[in-house]
Design a protein around this motif. Structure first.
Motif, PDB file in Angstrom:
ATOM      1  N   UNK A 160      54.639  52.907  31.495  1.00 27.28           N
ATOM      2  CA  UNK A 160      53.849  52.035  32.382  1.00 27.28           C
ATOM      3  C   UNK A 160      52.525  51.605  31.758  1.00 27.28           C
ATOM      4  N   UNK A 161      52.408  51.665  30.443  1.00 25.17           N
ATOM      5  CA  UNK A 161      51.169  51.232  29.786  1.00 25.17           C
ATOM      6  C   UNK A 161      50.777  49.804  30.174  1.00 25.17           C
ATOM      7  N   UNK A 162      51.704  48.828  30.193  1.00 25.48           N
ATOM      8  CA  UNK A 162      51.291  47.468  30.589  1.00 25.48           C
ATOM      9  C   UNK A 162      50.711  47.411  32.001  1.00 25.48           C
ATOM     10  N   UNK A 163      51.321  48.134  32.930  1.00 24.07           N
ATOM     11  CA  UNK A 163      50.828  48.126  34.307  1.00 24.07           C
ATOM     12  C   UNK A 163      49.468  48.800  34.412  1.00 24.07           C
ATOM     13  N   UNK A 164      49.276  49.887  33.677  1.00 24.54           N
ATOM     14  CA  UNK A 164      47.984  50.568  33.698  1.00 24.54           C
ATOM     15  C   UNK A 164      46.898  49.700  33.067  1.00 24.54           C
ATOM     16  N   UNK A 165      47.279  48.915  32.070  1.00 25.14           N
ATOM     17  CA  UNK A 165      46.316  47.988  31.472  1.00 25.14           C
ATOM     18  C   UNK A 165      45.824  46.986  32.508  1.00 25.14           C
ATOM     19  N   UNK A 166      46.751  46.451  33.294  1.00 26.65           N
ATOM     20  CA  UNK A 166      46.364  45.516  34.356  1.00 26.65           C
ATOM     21  C   UNK A 166      45.444  46.182  35.371  1.00 26.65           C
ATOM     22  N   UNK A 167      45.720  47.440  35.686  1.00 27.96           N
ATOM     23  CA  UNK A 167      44.884  48.144  36.658  1.00 27.96           C
ATOM     24  C   UNK A 167      43.480  48.380  36.113  1.00 27.96           C
ATOM     25  N   UNK A 168      43.376  48.697  34.817  1.00 25.49           N
ATOM     26  CA  UNK A 168      42.039  48.868  34.236  1.00 25.49           C
ATOM     27  C   UNK A 168      41.260  47.560  34.280  1.00 25.49           C
ATOM     28  N   UNK A 169      41.928  46.474  33.944  1.00 25.04           N
ATOM     29  CA  UNK A 169      41.250  45.176  34.005  1.00 25.04           C
ATOM     30  C   UNK A 169      40.867  44.840  35.441  1.00 25.04           C
ATOM     31  N   UNK A 170      41.662  45.303  36.398  1.00 30.23           N
ATOM     32  CA  UNK A 170      41.301  45.112  37.796  1.00 30.23           C
ATOM     33  C   UNK A 170      40.018  45.845  38.146  1.00 30.23           C
ATOM     34  N   UNK A 171      39.861  47.064  37.634  1.00 32.31           N
ATOM     35  CA  UNK A 171      38.614  47.810  37.851  1.00 32.31           C
ATOM     36  C   UNK A 171      37.442  47.060  37.239  1.00 32.31           C
ATOM     37  N   UNK A 172      37.638  46.568  36.033  1.00 31.90           N
ATOM     38  CA  UNK A 172      36.573  45.853  35.327  1.00 31.90           C
ATOM     39  C   UNK A 172      36.123  44.628  36.118  1.00 31.90           C
ATOM     40  N   UNK A 173      37.069  43.875  36.639  1.00 30.27           N
ATOM     41  CA  UNK A 173      36.718  42.664  37.386  1.00 30.27           C
ATOM     42  C   UNK A 173      36.208  42.991  38.793  1.00 30.27           C
ATOM     43  N   UNK A 174      36.796  43.999  39.422  1.00 24.44           N
ATOM     44  CA  UNK A 174      36.358  44.365  40.774  1.00 24.44           C
ATOM     45  C   UNK A 174      34.957  44.960  40.796  1.00 24.44           C
ATOM     46  N   UNK A 175      34.458  45.375  39.643  1.00 25.09           N
ATOM     47  CA  UNK A 175      33.106  45.936  39.593  1.00 25.09           C
ATOM     48  C   UNK A 175      32.057  44.926  40.043  1.00 25.09           C
ATOM     49  N   UNK A 176      32.413  43.643  40.035  1.00 31.12           N
ATOM     50  CA  UNK A 176      31.457  42.619  40.479  1.00 31.12           C
ATOM     51  C   UNK A 176      31.101  42.776  41.952  1.00 31.12           C
ATOM     52  N   UNK A 177      31.978  43.433  42.731  1.00 36.83           N
ATOM     53  CA  UNK A 177      31.679  43.644  44.150  1.00 36.83           C
ATOM     54  C   UNK A 177      30.529  44.624  44.351  1.00 36.83           C
ATOM     55  N   UNK A 178      30.193  45.376  43.310  1.00 36.15           N
ATOM     56  CA  UNK A 178      29.093  46.336  43.433  1.00 36.15           C
ATOM     57  C   UNK A 178      27.758  45.651  43.674  1.00 36.15           C
ATOM     58  N   UNK A 179      27.687  44.356  43.399  1.00 39.83           N
ATOM     59  CA  UNK A 179      26.426  43.647  43.658  1.00 39.83           C
ATOM     60  C   UNK A 179      26.082  43.656  45.144  1.00 39.83           C
ATOM     61  N   UNK A 180      27.090  43.813  46.011  1.00 44.63           N
ATOM     62  CA  UNK A 180      26.827  43.854  47.451  1.00 44.63           C
ATOM     63  C   UNK A 180      26.070  45.117  47.855  1.00 44.63           C
ATOM     64  N   UNK A 181      26.104  46.140  46.979  1.00 42.93           N
ATOM     65  CA  UNK A 181      25.349  47.366  47.238  1.00 42.93           C
ATOM     66  C   UNK A 181      24.027  47.388  46.486  1.00 42.93           C
ATOM     67  N   UNK A 182      23.773  46.335  45.724  1.00 41.27           N
ATOM     68  CA  UNK A 182      22.518  46.259  44.990  1.00 41.27           C
ATOM     69  C   UNK A 182      22.602  46.708  43.552  1.00 41.27           C
ATOM     70  N   UNK A 183      23.809  46.870  43.015  1.00 38.59           N
ATOM     71  CA  UNK A 183      23.963  47.261  41.615  1.00 38.59           C
ATOM     72  C   UNK A 183      23.769  46.027  40.737  1.00 38.59           C
ATOM     73  N   UNK A 184      22.914  46.136  39.735  1.00 35.13           N
ATOM     74  CA  UNK A 184      22.637  45.002  38.871  1.00 35.13           C
ATOM     75  C   UNK A 184      23.653  44.960  37.729  1.00 35.13           C
ATOM     76  N   UNK A 185      24.900  44.609  38.090  1.00 34.48           N
ATOM     77  CA  UNK A 185      25.931  44.475  37.060  1.00 34.48           C
ATOM     78  C   UNK A 185      25.949  43.030  36.557  1.00 34.48           C
ATOM     79  N   UNK A 186      26.984  42.653  35.830  1.00 32.95           N
ATOM     80  CA  UNK A 186      26.976  41.371  35.125  1.00 32.95           C
ATOM     81  C   UNK A 186      26.882  40.178  36.070  1.00 32.95           C
TER      82      UNK A 186
END
Length: 239
Positions: A160-186
């Motif tokens: 399941x390496x390909x599927x796990x790769x997609x999930x990691x990229x999902x974490x990377x992109x979903x991190x943008x939602x942290x701005x709603x808590x005041x995290x100064x991400x990208x």
């Protein structure tokens, strides 16, 4: 459209510092959340493949709750609601003494949310293995824990390496939602530059390029890993 382009603003102080720090924060958040997701998700996914009905129900309950509640709602719950349910001493630590609580809340929220997806990948990877391999390992005297450690999980993860790769990229992109808590991400850094300069295209274009570069880099690296770890003739491996 009367828009005054100014790409140079990205390289002026303090804008370049905001972008750089936001990018680093995004990477840190994604990596830490992925560690939680892989650890917890592997455990939950394993529970869902055991013969124990209670373990299966626990794993299924976790997956159904965390996979079906929107991530943004989960982040708000982790930040605003969960601390209120803790004992007084724990509340004091989370609200006053913890360094950067918004960052760590986002890490935990992202990790627990993604763990539900990882659990499904791990479950499918284990269930794709012919049952004869489990039976053969048990016949050789392996305990259930040893069967999972030495046979099922190593093969399942490679499948399941390909599927796990997609999930990691999902974490990377979903991190943008942290701005709603005041995290100064990208994304938050790009938004801050927009508010200070009234230029929206340049900072968000820079953020898009950085997101895309990381995505392409991860995909390229994981393709190499997939080719080197694939099992010839196994379902789900790269061709």
């Amino acid at each position: 459209m009367n828009y005054s382009w100014d790409w140079g603003l990205l390289f002026r102080s303090p804008h370049i510092g905001w972008i750089a720090q936001g990018f680093v924060t995004t990477i840190e958040m994604a990596v830490l959340a992925w560690c939680i997701a892989m650890t917890l998700g592997s455990l939950i996914g394993t529970l869902r493949t055991l013969d124990n009905p209670i373990a299966k129900r626990i794993g299924t309950l976790y997956v159904e709750i965390f996979r079906n509640v929107p991530l943004l709602a989960q982040l708000f719950l982790w930040y605003y609601v969960i601390p209120e349910l803790l004992p007084a001493s724990a509340q004091k630590f989370v609200k006053r003494d913890m360094a950067d609580p918004q960052f760590w809340t986002s890490v935990v929220g992202l990790g627990c949310y993604t763990a539900a997806r990882v659990a499904e990948q791990v479950r499918s990877g284990i269930q794709s293995i012919p049952r004869g391999q489990r039976s053969a390992a048990l016949a050789m005297g392996f305990s259930t824990a040893q069967v999972y450690r030495y046979v099922l999980l190593p093969i399942g993860f490679r499948t399941v390496i390909p599927s796990l790769t997609n999930d990691f990229l999902g974490v990377f992109k979903n991190s943008s939602l942290a701005l709603t808590l005041g995290v100064m991400e990208l994304t938050a850094a790009a938004r801050q530059i927009e508010e200070y300069t009234f230029h929206s295209f340049e900072p968000f274009a820079a953020a898009t390029v950085l997101y895309s570069c990381v995505t392409l880099l991860v995909i390229s690296l994981m393709r190499v890993v997939e080719r080197r770890t694939r099992i010839a003739g196994n379902v789900g491996t790269a061709r």
